[in-house]
Scaffold this motif. Structure first.
Motif, PDB file in Angstrom:
ATOM      1  N   ARG A   1       0.820  -1.191   0.000  1.00  0.00           N
ATOM      2  CA  ARG A   1       0.000   0.000   0.000  1.00  0.00           C
ATOM      3  C   ARG A   1       0.863   1.254   0.000  1.00  0.00           C
ATOM      4  O   ARG A   1       0.475   2.275  -0.547  1.00  0.00           O
ATOM      5  N   PHE A   2       1.973   1.192   0.601  1.00  0.00           N
ATOM      6  CA  PHE A   2       2.839   2.362   0.679  1.00  0.00           C
ATOM      7  C   PHE A   2       4.022   2.287  -0.277  1.00  0.00           C
ATOM      8  O   PHE A   2       4.896   3.126  -0.222  1.00  0.00           O
TER       9      PHE A   2
ATOM     10  N   THR B   1       6.100   2.601  -3.764  1.00  0.00           N
ATOM     11  CA  THR B   1       6.161   3.663  -4.765  1.00  0.00           C
ATOM     12  C   THR B   1       5.365   3.290  -6.002  1.00  0.00           C
ATOM     13  O   THR B   1       4.654   4.130  -6.567  1.00  0.00           O
TER      14      THR B   1
ATOM     15  N   THR C   1       2.823   1.322  -6.212  1.00  0.00           N
ATOM     16  CA  THR C   1       1.389   1.379  -5.923  1.00  0.00           C
ATOM     17  C   THR C   1       0.923   2.819  -5.909  1.00  0.00           C
ATOM     18  O   THR C   1      -0.142   3.155  -6.444  1.00  0.00           O
ATOM     19  N   ARG C   2       1.719   3.693  -5.279  1.00  0.00           N
ATOM     20  CA  ARG C   2       1.333   5.102  -5.230  1.00  0.00           C
ATOM     21  C   ARG C   2       1.328   5.728  -6.631  1.00  0.00           C
ATOM     22  O   ARG C   2       0.428   6.488  -6.967  1.00  0.00           O
TER      23      ARG C   2
END
Length: 158
Positions: A8-9, A11, A13-14
């Motif tokens: 989730r955190f 890079t 994914t972001r």
């Protein structure tokens, strides 16, 4: 769970989430722009201009064509009436060539009688009762009209 939190955190994914959000915003703005944007394109404007030019250029010749067709129809109708009149006159001429028809018309119109016949004219009794003063100028004898004209001109001088 640690793997999910780490994904989730991460890079990638972001960046992927940012890309999806940006793509959604761009899509929404494009649909709004397309809804607001006029559908008149350059080609459509040129086509409309060409059509208007053709209409203006062809309006006068078409009007002339229609008026000439109407004139032709009128002339054909007049020609047909003249042809019918010529036929009537030919028939009348043919009838006047017949001696019996000519004699009948002469006797009827000119009140001629053959030798040995007695001619008489029946006068309408209501016409005989009319006073001479009530008759119009066409019904009176010509000398009465002349005398009335002299009287009127003499009265206007005084």
């Amino acid at each position: 769970m640690a793997v999910k939190d780490r994904d989730r955190f991460s890079t990638t994914t972001r960046i992927r989430l940012l890309g999806e959000q940006t793509a959604a915003r761009v899509y929404r703005s494009q649909t709004k722009r397309q809804a607001r944007r006029s559908r008149l394109t350059g080609r459509a404007a040129l086509l409309a201009l060409v059509l208007c030019t053709l209409v203006v250029a062809l309006a006068y010749p078409i009007r002339q064509y229609v008026s000439q067709r109407a004139e032709i129809a009128d002339l054909q109708r007049e020609r047909e009436q003249a042809r019918q009149r010529v036929e009537q006159l030919r028939d009348l001429k043919g009838r006047w060539q017949d001696d019996a028809y000519a004699q009948q018309q002469i006797r009827q119109r000119l009140h001629y009688v053959l030798p040995g016949e007695t001619g008489f004219i029946v006068v309408d009794p209501s016409a005989a009762r009319q006073p001479r003063a009530d008759l119009g100028a066409a019904d009176r004898p010509w000398y009465a009209n002349v005398w009335d004209g002299v009287d009127k001109s003499d009265a206007s001088d005084q």
